[in-house]
Design an enzyme around this catalytic site. Structure first.
Site, mmCIF file in Angstrom:
data_model
loop_
_atom_site.group_PDB
_atom_site.id
_atom_site.type_symbol
_atom_site.label_atom_id
_atom_site.label_comp_id
_atom_site.label_asym_id
_atom_site.label_seq_id
_atom_site.Cartn_x
_atom_site.Cartn_y
_atom_site.Cartn_z
ATOM 1 N N HIS A 123 49.574 51.704 31.546
ATOM 2 C CA HIS A 123 48.531 51.073 30.734
ATOM 3 C C HIS A 123 49.028 50.639 29.359
ATOM 4 O O HIS A 123 48.560 49.637 28.821
ATOM 5 C CB HIS A 123 47.301 52.001 30.658
ATOM 6 C CG HIS A 123 46.653 52.174 31.998
ATOM 7 N ND1 HIS A 123 46.433 53.396 32.592
ATOM 8 C CD2 HIS A 123 46.234 51.242 32.904
ATOM 9 C CE1 HIS A 123 45.884 53.216 33.787
ATOM 10 N NE2 HIS A 123 45.761 51.922 33.990
ATOM 11 N N ASP B 154 40.058 51.837 37.611
ATOM 12 C CA ASP B 154 40.186 53.162 36.992
ATOM 13 C C ASP B 154 39.847 53.135 35.507
ATOM 14 O O ASP B 154 39.568 54.178 34.908
ATOM 15 C CB ASP B 154 41.610 53.701 37.192
ATOM 16 C CG ASP B 154 42.647 52.736 36.643
ATOM 17 O OD1 ASP B 154 42.951 52.823 35.450
ATOM 18 O OD2 ASP B 154 43.132 51.863 37.387
ATOM 19 N N GLU C 101 36.005 43.842 38.965
ATOM 20 C CA GLU C 101 36.573 44.776 39.950
ATOM 21 C C GLU C 101 35.777 44.625 41.237
ATOM 22 O O GLU C 101 34.554 44.665 41.224
ATOM 23 C CB GLU C 101 36.496 46.209 39.391
ATOM 24 C CG GLU C 101 36.604 47.341 40.387
ATOM 25 C CD GLU C 101 37.913 47.412 41.169
ATOM 26 O OE1 GLU C 101 38.987 47.509 40.553
ATOM 27 O OE2 GLU C 101 37.839 47.375 42.419
ATOM 28 N N ASP D 258 34.564 39.796 43.460
ATOM 29 C CA ASP D 258 35.934 39.431 43.824
ATOM 30 C C ASP D 258 36.541 38.605 42.675
ATOM 31 O O ASP D 258 35.989 37.552 42.306
ATOM 32 C CB ASP D 258 35.881 38.601 45.117
ATOM 33 C CG ASP D 258 37.264 38.263 45.637
ATOM 34 O OD1 ASP D 258 38.251 38.444 44.888
ATOM 35 O OD2 ASP D 258 37.355 37.813 46.789
ATOM 36 N N ASP E 164 45.318 43.557 37.019
ATOM 37 C CA ASP E 164 45.650 44.975 37.237
ATOM 38 C C ASP E 164 45.284 45.298 38.677
ATOM 39 O O ASP E 164 44.274 45.948 38.953
ATOM 40 C CB ASP E 164 44.840 45.814 36.241
ATOM 41 C CG ASP E 164 45.217 47.281 36.290
ATOM 42 O OD1 ASP E 164 46.100 47.646 37.088
ATOM 43 O OD2 ASP E 164 44.610 48.062 35.538
ATOM 44 N N THR F 181 45.901 46.092 42.990
ATOM 45 C CA THR F 181 46.614 46.857 44.012
ATOM 46 C C THR F 181 47.749 45.982 44.547
ATOM 47 O O THR F 181 47.956 44.867 44.101
ATOM 48 C CB THR F 181 45.637 47.200 45.160
ATOM 49 O OG1 THR F 181 44.841 46.032 45.425
ATOM 50 C CG2 THR F 181 44.705 48.323 44.794
ATOM 51 N N ASP F 182 48.467 46.498 45.545
ATOM 52 C CA ASP F 182 49.534 45.707 46.168
ATOM 53 C C ASP F 182 48.925 44.537 46.949
ATOM 54 O O ASP F 182 47.724 44.532 47.222
ATOM 55 C CB ASP F 182 50.359 46.608 47.114
ATOM 56 C CG ASP F 182 51.074 47.709 46.334
ATOM 57 O OD1 ASP F 182 51.466 47.446 45.185
ATOM 58 O OD2 ASP F 182 51.231 48.818 46.876
ATOM 59 N N PRO G 27 42.091 43.614 49.869
ATOM 60 C CA PRO G 27 41.413 42.698 48.941
ATOM 61 C C PRO G 27 42.333 42.174 47.841
ATOM 62 O O PRO G 27 42.041 41.171 47.199
ATOM 63 C CB PRO G 27 40.297 43.559 48.338
ATOM 64 C CG PRO G 27 40.740 44.969 48.522
ATOM 65 C CD PRO G 27 41.551 44.988 49.789
HETATM 66 N N1 SAM Z 1 47.647 50.631 38.552
HETATM 67 C C1 SAM Z 1 47.371 50.322 39.877
HETATM 68 C C2 SAM Z 1 48.529 49.977 40.752
HETATM 69 O O1 SAM Z 1 49.283 49.054 40.476
HETATM 70 O O2 SAM Z 1 48.690 50.606 41.789
HETATM 71 C C3 SAM Z 1 46.239 49.393 40.099
HETATM 72 C C4 SAM Z 1 45.016 49.835 39.367
HETATM 73 S S1 SAM Z 1 43.456 49.426 39.907
HETATM 74 C C5 SAM Z 1 42.921 50.892 40.707
HETATM 75 C C6 SAM Z 1 43.582 48.218 41.185
HETATM 76 C C7 SAM Z 1 42.189 47.692 41.551
HETATM 77 O O3 SAM Z 1 42.267 46.348 42.012
HETATM 78 C C8 SAM Z 1 41.500 48.478 42.671
HETATM 79 O O4 SAM Z 1 40.459 49.231 42.125
HETATM 80 C C9 SAM Z 1 40.993 47.393 43.627
HETATM 81 O O5 SAM Z 1 39.694 47.639 44.115
HETATM 82 C C10 SAM Z 1 41.052 46.160 42.735
HETATM 83 N N2 SAM Z 1 41.104 44.887 43.469
HETATM 84 C C11 SAM Z 1 41.818 44.618 44.585
HETATM 85 N N3 SAM Z 1 41.561 43.356 44.972
HETATM 86 C C12 SAM Z 1 40.677 42.830 44.081
HETATM 87 C C13 SAM Z 1 40.038 41.558 43.972
HETATM 88 N N4 SAM Z 1 40.261 40.586 44.856
HETATM 89 N N5 SAM Z 1 39.203 41.369 42.915
HETATM 90 C C14 SAM Z 1 38.964 42.343 42.011
HETATM 91 N N6 SAM Z 1 39.537 43.569 42.089
HETATM 92 C C15 SAM Z 1 40.388 43.799 43.110
#
Ligand code: SAM
Length: 286
Positions: A62, A86, A106, A137, A155, A157-158, A162
């Site tokens: 962060h 988070d 999110e 989304d 920020d 996910t991989d 989604p």
């Molecule tokens: N620090 C983390 C990592 O790199 O592993 C990522 C943090 S955060 C928890 C990632 C967030 O992205 C998740 O909560 C997920 O629901 C969100 N996310 C995934 N696809 C998304 C989308 N299309 N639009 C908005 N949020 C999304």
């Protein structure tokens, strides 16, 4: 009874963390979410089997996703965060009094609710009066909104489930349109180390380099992520993060950090040779 949480890093490498307690488990329409309490990393947020956040090393992630763009342009006023359920990125952004508005989009309300309940360390500022939290989304949001931001932080996910579309050319083009003339975009840009994440890293970097006049990657050390060597992307319409670093202006803000500092700001853009090689010829490889 304690057990081992196992994350697959490759077909031939796994990462194990001893757990004390399964604090939360849920399945949303998008993904599986678990929170475990652990001896070594504190509470850990796991999405679809992958560690997203741990209480022990979240400060590294962060700090670096937030303070690098903010020290490049401390006059940033409007920020869009895509993902980041988070709350850790928003927490760091709220430390800047100069920021007037933070929109966080999110997709999964279950991540936000679980973080609010079990991860106060990261989620504590989600109720800040400058924060607008939209459960939507992020891909759809940037396509439809007509708001303009000075900084967009992805920020995510991989690039599976989604999060997949958050690594697409179409999405990057839409982000570009939503940025001010001196706008900056920072994204979770995967790791150069193992083959699968390295491929995603190269793809995302090439797409960003084709979209923005300036694109660089910068590195940070993330013990709980595969290989521990991770990258963010820095894409910008105007500022070079190294040449345009506002060292004195940022230091005068008095923001206390545990990982980021302005020496590291410059150093994190200095890449190992094998990563430089991977990024050669970026603009052609989309
Ligand atoms: N620090 C983390 C990592 O790199 O592993 C990522 C943090 S955060 C928890 C990632 C967030 O992205 C998740 O909560 C997920 O629901 C969100 N996310 C995934 N696809 C998304 C989308 N299309 N639009 C908005 N949020 C999304």
């Amino acid at each position: 009874m304690s057990e081992w949480f196992t994350e697959k890093h490759t077909d031939f490498a796994k990462f194990l963390i001893k757990t004390k307690e399964n604090v939360f488990s849920g399945e949303s329409e998008f993904q599986k979410i678990d929170i475990f309490d652990t001896q070594e990393f504190g509470k850990i947020l796991v999405i679809d089997g992958f560690v997203n956040v741990t209480e022990k090393d979240e400060f590294i992630y962060h700090d670096m996703i937030t303070h690098v763009p903010m020290a490049t342009n401390p006059d940033i006023k409007k920020v869009l965060v895509i993902g980041g359920g988070d709350g850790g990125t928003v927490r760091e952004l709220t430390r800047y009094k100069e920021i007037e508005k933070i929109v966080m989009v999110e997709i999964d309300s279950m991540v936000v609710e679980a973080a609010k309940k079990y991860l106060p360390l990261t989620s504590e500022k989600l109720d800040d009066s400058r924060v607008t939290l939209l459960i939507d989304d992020g891909i759809k949001y940037v396509k439809q909104t007509d708001e303009i931001f000075d900084l967009i932080i992805i920020d995510s996910t991989d690039p599976i489930g989604p999060g997949e579309g958050l690594f697409s050319q179409d999405f990057y083009n839409d982000c570009y349109k939503r940025l001010s003339d001196d706008g900056i975009m920072v994204n979770q840009n995967e790791s150069p180390y193992y083959e699968d994440t390295a491929m995603e890293m190269k793809r995302a970097s090439a797409k960003l380099a084709a979209t923005f006049p300036l694109m660089k990657v910068y590195q940070f050390h993330m013990p709980s992520y595969p290989s521990g060597h991770w990258l963010f992307g820095f894409a910008s319409k105007k500022y070079d993060p190294v040449k345009d670093l506002k060292k004195e202006q940022w230091e005068a803000l008095g923001i206390q950090t545990q990982y980021y500092n302005t020496d590291l700001h410059v150093g994190c853009f200095m890449l190992p040779t094998y990563v430089k090689e991977m990024l050669k010829g970026n603009r052609e490889r989309i």
